[in-house]
Design a protein around this motif. Structure first.
Motif, PDB file in Angstrom:
ATOM      1  N   GLU A  70       0.914  -1.126   0.060  1.00 24.13           N
ATOM      2  CA  GLU A  70       0.060   0.040  -0.068  1.00 24.13           C
ATOM      3  C   GLU A  70       0.943   1.267   0.160  1.00 24.13           C
ATOM      4  OE1 GLU A  70      -3.698   2.082  -0.056  1.00 24.13           O
ATOM      5  OE2 GLU A  70      -3.176   0.055  -0.366  1.00 24.13           O
ATOM      6  N   ARG A  71       2.280   1.248   0.454  1.00 19.51           N
ATOM      7  CA  ARG A  71       2.866   2.252   0.761  1.00 19.51           C
ATOM      8  C   ARG A  71       3.270   2.926  -0.770  1.00 19.51           C
ATOM      9  NH1 ARG A  71       5.290   6.203   0.766  1.00 19.51           N
ATOM     10  NH2 ARG A  71       6.777   7.016   1.884  1.00 19.51           N
ATOM     11  N   PHE A  72       3.310   2.040  -1.776  1.00 22.83           N
ATOM     12  CA  PHE A  72       3.564   2.304  -3.246  1.00 22.83           C
ATOM     13  C   PHE A  72       2.331   2.382  -3.988  1.00 22.83           C
ATOM     14  CE2 PHE A  72       8.019   1.418  -1.601  1.00 22.83           C
ATOM     15  CZ  PHE A  72       8.746   2.312  -2.275  1.00 22.83           C
ATOM     16  N   LYS A  73       1.188   2.496  -3.360  1.00 23.14           N
ATOM     17  CA  LYS A  73       0.026   2.704  -4.424  1.00 23.14           C
ATOM     18  C   LYS A  73       0.000   3.992  -4.925  1.00 23.14           C
ATOM     19  CE  LYS A  73      -4.882   2.557  -4.199  1.00 23.14           C
ATOM     20  NZ  LYS A  73      -6.190   2.118  -3.313  1.00 23.14           N
ATOM     21  N   ARG A  74      -0.089   3.996  -6.361  1.00 22.59           N
ATOM     22  CA  ARG A  74      -0.092   5.242  -7.048  1.00 22.59           C
ATOM     23  C   ARG A  74      -1.579   5.562  -7.355  1.00 22.59           C
ATOM     24  NH1 ARG A  74       5.005   6.567  -8.692  1.00 22.59           N
ATOM     25  NH2 ARG A  74       4.171   8.671  -8.618  1.00 22.59           N
ATOM     26  N   GLU A  75      -1.809   6.928  -7.492  1.00 22.90           N
ATOM     27  CA  GLU A  75      -3.153   7.372  -7.824  1.00 22.90           C
ATOM     28  C   GLU A  75      -3.530   6.965  -9.385  1.00 22.90           C
ATOM     29  OE1 GLU A  75      -5.329   9.009  -6.026  1.00 22.90           O
ATOM     30  OE2 GLU A  75      -4.120   9.750  -4.382  1.00 22.90           O
ATOM     31  N   GLY A  76      -3.048   7.544 -10.285  1.00 19.72           N
ATOM     32  CA  GLY A  76      -3.407   7.180 -11.434  1.00 19.72           C
ATOM     33  C   GLY A  76      -4.722   7.137 -11.888  1.00 19.72           C
ATOM     34  N   GLY A  77      -5.158   5.959 -12.824  1.00 23.28           N
ATOM     35  CA  GLY A  77      -6.580   5.570 -13.084  1.00 23.28           C
ATOM     36  C   GLY A  77      -7.448   6.632 -13.709  1.00 23.28           C
ATOM     37  N   SER A  78      -8.644   6.603 -13.490  1.00 30.52           N
ATOM     38  CA  SER A  78      -9.493   7.602 -13.931  1.00 30.52           C
ATOM     39  C   SER A  78      -9.358   8.933 -13.166  1.00 30.52           C
ATOM     40  CB  SER A  78     -11.039   6.867 -14.080  1.00 30.52           C
ATOM     41  OG  SER A  78     -11.248   6.412 -12.979  1.00 30.52           O
ATOM     42  N   TRP A  79     -10.133   9.956 -13.757  1.00 28.63           N
ATOM     43  CA  TRP A  79     -10.417  11.151 -13.156  1.00 28.63           C
ATOM     44  C   TRP A  79     -11.699  11.516 -13.181  1.00 28.63           C
ATOM     45  CZ3 TRP A  79      -9.226  16.644 -15.573  1.00 28.63           C
ATOM     46  CH2 TRP A  79      -9.337  17.801 -14.753  1.00 28.63           C
ATOM     47  N   ASP A  80     -12.244  12.193 -12.009  1.00 32.37           N
ATOM     48  CA  ASP A  80     -13.586  12.783 -12.163  1.00 32.37           C
ATOM     49  C   ASP A  80     -13.864  13.994 -12.488  1.00 32.37           C
ATOM     50  OD1 ASP A  80     -12.455  14.126  -9.830  1.00 32.37           O
ATOM     51  OD2 ASP A  80     -13.421  13.203  -8.164  1.00 32.37           O
ATOM     52  N   LYS A  81     -12.605  14.715 -12.956  1.00 30.18           N
ATOM     53  CA  LYS A  81     -12.648  16.030 -13.597  1.00 30.18           C
ATOM     54  C   LYS A  81     -12.958  16.941 -12.724  1.00 30.18           C
ATOM     55  CE  LYS A  81     -13.583  14.252 -18.110  1.00 30.18           C
ATOM     56  NZ  LYS A  81     -14.588  14.293 -19.420  1.00 30.18           N
ATOM     57  N   ILE A  82     -12.670  16.855 -11.315  1.00 30.90           N
ATOM     58  CA  ILE A  82     -12.773  17.959 -10.303  1.00 30.90           C
ATOM     59  C   ILE A  82     -11.572  18.401  -9.934  1.00 30.90           C
ATOM     60  CG2 ILE A  82     -13.616  18.305  -7.968  1.00 30.90           C
ATOM     61  CD1 ILE A  82     -15.922  16.268  -8.568  1.00 30.90           C
ATOM     62  N   ASP A 211       7.435  10.902 -10.355  1.00 35.65           N
ATOM     63  CA  ASP A 211       6.171  10.860 -11.045  1.00 35.65           C
ATOM     64  C   ASP A 211       5.114  11.352 -10.083  1.00 35.65           C
ATOM     65  OD1 ASP A 211       3.662   9.933 -12.391  1.00 35.65           O
ATOM     66  OD2 ASP A 211       4.946   9.076 -13.700  1.00 35.65           O
ATOM     67  N   PRO A 212       4.188  12.202 -10.369  1.00 40.74           N
ATOM     68  CA  PRO A 212       3.140  12.734  -9.444  1.00 40.74           C
ATOM     69  C   PRO A 212       1.909  11.700  -9.394  1.00 40.74           C
ATOM     70  CG  PRO A 212       3.105  14.067 -11.414  1.00 40.74           C
ATOM     71  CD  PRO A 212       4.243  13.200 -11.290  1.00 40.74           C
ATOM     72  N   GLY A 213       1.929  10.539 -10.188  1.00 44.52           N
ATOM     73  CA  GLY A 213       0.723   9.755 -10.403  1.00 44.52           C
ATOM     74  C   GLY A 213      -0.476  10.257 -10.911  1.00 44.52           C
ATOM     75  N   LEU A 214      -0.420  11.045 -11.752  1.00 48.78           N
ATOM     76  CA  LEU A 214      -1.554  11.777 -12.451  1.00 48.78           C
ATOM     77  C   LEU A 214      -2.598  10.963 -12.661  1.00 48.78           C
ATOM     78  CD1 LEU A 214       0.237  15.001 -13.797  1.00 48.78           C
ATOM     79  CD2 LEU A 214      -1.295  15.122 -11.973  1.00 48.78           C
ATOM     80  N   PRO A 215      -3.951  11.385 -12.914  1.00 49.43           N
ATOM     81  CA  PRO A 215      -4.993  10.552 -13.660  1.00 49.43           C
ATOM     82  C   PRO A 215      -4.513  10.399 -15.149  1.00 49.43           C
ATOM     83  CG  PRO A 215      -5.903  12.060 -12.143  1.00 49.43           C
ATOM     84  CD  PRO A 215      -4.469  12.513 -12.313  1.00 49.43           C
ATOM     85  N   LYS A 216      -4.775   9.285 -15.775  1.00 50.29           N
ATOM     86  CA  LYS A 216      -4.525   9.133 -17.184  1.00 50.29           C
ATOM     87  C   LYS A 216      -4.844  10.233 -18.072  1.00 50.29           C
ATOM     88  CE  LYS A 216      -3.878   4.286 -16.880  1.00 50.29           C
ATOM     89  NZ  LYS A 216      -4.035   2.778 -17.286  1.00 50.29           N
ATOM     90  N   ALA A 217      -6.138  10.891 -17.552  1.00 46.11           N
ATOM     91  CA  ALA A 217      -6.609  11.804 -18.689  1.00 46.11           C
ATOM     92  C   ALA A 217      -6.068  13.128 -18.703  1.00 46.11           C
ATOM     93  CB  ALA A 217      -8.111  11.938 -18.090  1.00 46.11           C
ATOM     94  N   LEU A 218      -4.860  13.301 -17.613  1.00 46.96           N
ATOM     95  CA  LEU A 218      -4.078  14.187 -17.744  1.00 46.96           C
ATOM     96  C   LEU A 218      -2.747  14.083 -18.281  1.00 46.96           C
ATOM     97  CD1 LEU A 218      -5.111  15.871 -14.392  1.00 46.96           C
ATOM     98  CD2 LEU A 218      -6.082  16.700 -16.606  1.00 46.96           C
ATOM     99  N   TRP A 219      -2.338  12.691 -18.550  1.00 51.35           N
ATOM    100  CA  TRP A 219      -1.079  12.546 -19.208  1.00 51.35           C
ATOM    101  C   TRP A 219      -0.809  13.158 -20.636  1.00 51.35           C
ATOM    102  CZ3 TRP A 219      -0.293   6.554 -18.379  1.00 51.35           C
ATOM    103  CH2 TRP A 219      -0.247   6.131 -17.295  1.00 51.35           C
ATOM    104  N   LEU A 220       0.499  13.245 -20.786  1.00 49.16           N
ATOM    105  CA  LEU A 220       0.901  13.945 -22.149  1.00 49.16           C
ATOM    106  C   LEU A 220       0.681  12.614 -23.278  1.00 49.16           C
ATOM    107  CD1 LEU A 220       4.192  15.765 -21.297  1.00 49.16           C
ATOM    108  CD2 LEU A 220       1.756  16.682 -21.272  1.00 49.16           C
ATOM    109  N   ASP A 221       0.374  12.998 -24.429  1.00 53.55           N
ATOM    110  CA  ASP A 221       0.146  12.107 -25.550  1.00 53.55           C
ATOM    111  C   ASP A 221       1.103  11.101 -25.687  1.00 53.55           C
ATOM    112  OD1 ASP A 221      -2.352  13.338 -26.165  1.00 53.55           O
ATOM    113  OD2 ASP A 221      -1.567  14.695 -27.669  1.00 53.55           O
ATOM    114  N   ASP A 222       2.239  11.559 -25.405  1.00 53.94           N
ATOM    115  CA  ASP A 222       3.500  10.524 -25.672  1.00 53.94           C
ATOM    116  C   ASP A 222       3.881  10.102 -24.413  1.00 53.94           C
ATOM    117  OD1 ASP A 222       4.370  12.963 -24.753  1.00 53.94           O
ATOM    118  OD2 ASP A 222       6.133  12.902 -26.422  1.00 53.94           O
TER     119      ASP A 222
END
Length: 244
Positions: A70-82, A211-222
């Motif tokens: 759990e210590r290395f669980k990253r956010e990532g995943g989907s984003w609720d756009k909030i 890596d900030p573990g941002l939601p995939k919807a906010l990743w750069l295209d590449d």
């Protein structure tokens, strides 16, 4: 948590949960630290509940516990756009900096003086921060569903400096791909102190921390996070085959 402990836990992240590892497993991967410091870190992590330990033939073996994973669980995943926005209210000199440091540790980025933003949900830790006596009535935590002016991706690109991190991911993917190909043919290359699996591990660990573990919807295209993770996982398996 000190860097040594974080890296020790990270070294077990890509190992099968059922496998216990001896101290020698860590000595190679953490060779920049004294072996005594590595042993001490493992013992402390076991006492704290991050590692499980067994004794075989008078030797200690370790693996991650659920708490350690759990210590290395990253956010990532989907984003609720909030977007979550924290506005620090007028305070005495230095208070903004101290509060800002705690917000940064919770995943917020400074948008401007006294204003911090995050795409992640408001955690219990954030709520507790403003319930502490020191910070009561020191800030407001708000949620907003969209930017009226501006672009979500461009915002995170600037605030989290994703261009620089993206280039580091690209460099790692190129290096790891080459090492994986050559290492299959020559295990000695993997064992090299420089340019081998140790260099690969150090580089990927640095990326993982940055890596900030941002939601995939906010990743750069590449964005090459997933490719880098896959390559490192395959190299970890190869390292085991090579007896590292």
């Amino acid at each position: 948590m000190k860097l040594l402990k974080r890296k020790l836990l990270f070294c077990l992240k890509f190992e099968k949960d059922s496998e216990y590892k001896p101290y020698n497993f860590f000595y190679y991967r953490l060779s920049e630290y004294a072996q005594g410091s590595v042993r001490d870190a493992a013992v402390r992590l076991e006492k704290a509940g991050f590692l499980d330990k067994i004794i075989r033939n008078n030797q200690s073996f370790f693996r991650l516990t659920s708490m350690g994973r759990e210590r290395f669980k990253r956010e990532g995943g989907s984003w609720d756009k909030i977007w979550r926005v924290v506005v620090c209210l007028p305070a005495q000199a230095g208070d903004h900096n101290r509060l800002g440091g705690q917000l940064t540790a919770l995943g917020y980025k400074r948008l401007s003086r006294g204003v911090f933003i995050s795409p992640f949900g408001v955690t219990e830790a954030t709520k507790q921060l403003f319930l502490q006596q020191n910070w009561q009535n020191s800030g407001l935590v708000m949620e907003t569903k969209r930017l009226v002016v501006g672009d979500n991706r461009q915002l995170v690109r600037r605030l989290w400096n994703l261009d620089e991190l993206g280039q580091k991911y690209s460099d790692f993917v190129n290096f790891a791909s080459r090492l994986l190909k050559l290492g299959r043919q020559n295990f000695a290359l993997l064992r090299q102190a420089k340019g081998g699996f140790k260099t690969c591990l150090d580089s990927y660990f640095s990326l993982f921390l940055a890596d900030p573990g941002l939601p995939k919807a906010l990743w750069l295209d590449d964005w090459q996070q997933e490719e880098a993770k896959g390559l490192f996982g395959r190299l970890s398996v190869l390292a085991k085959t090579a007896g590292i």
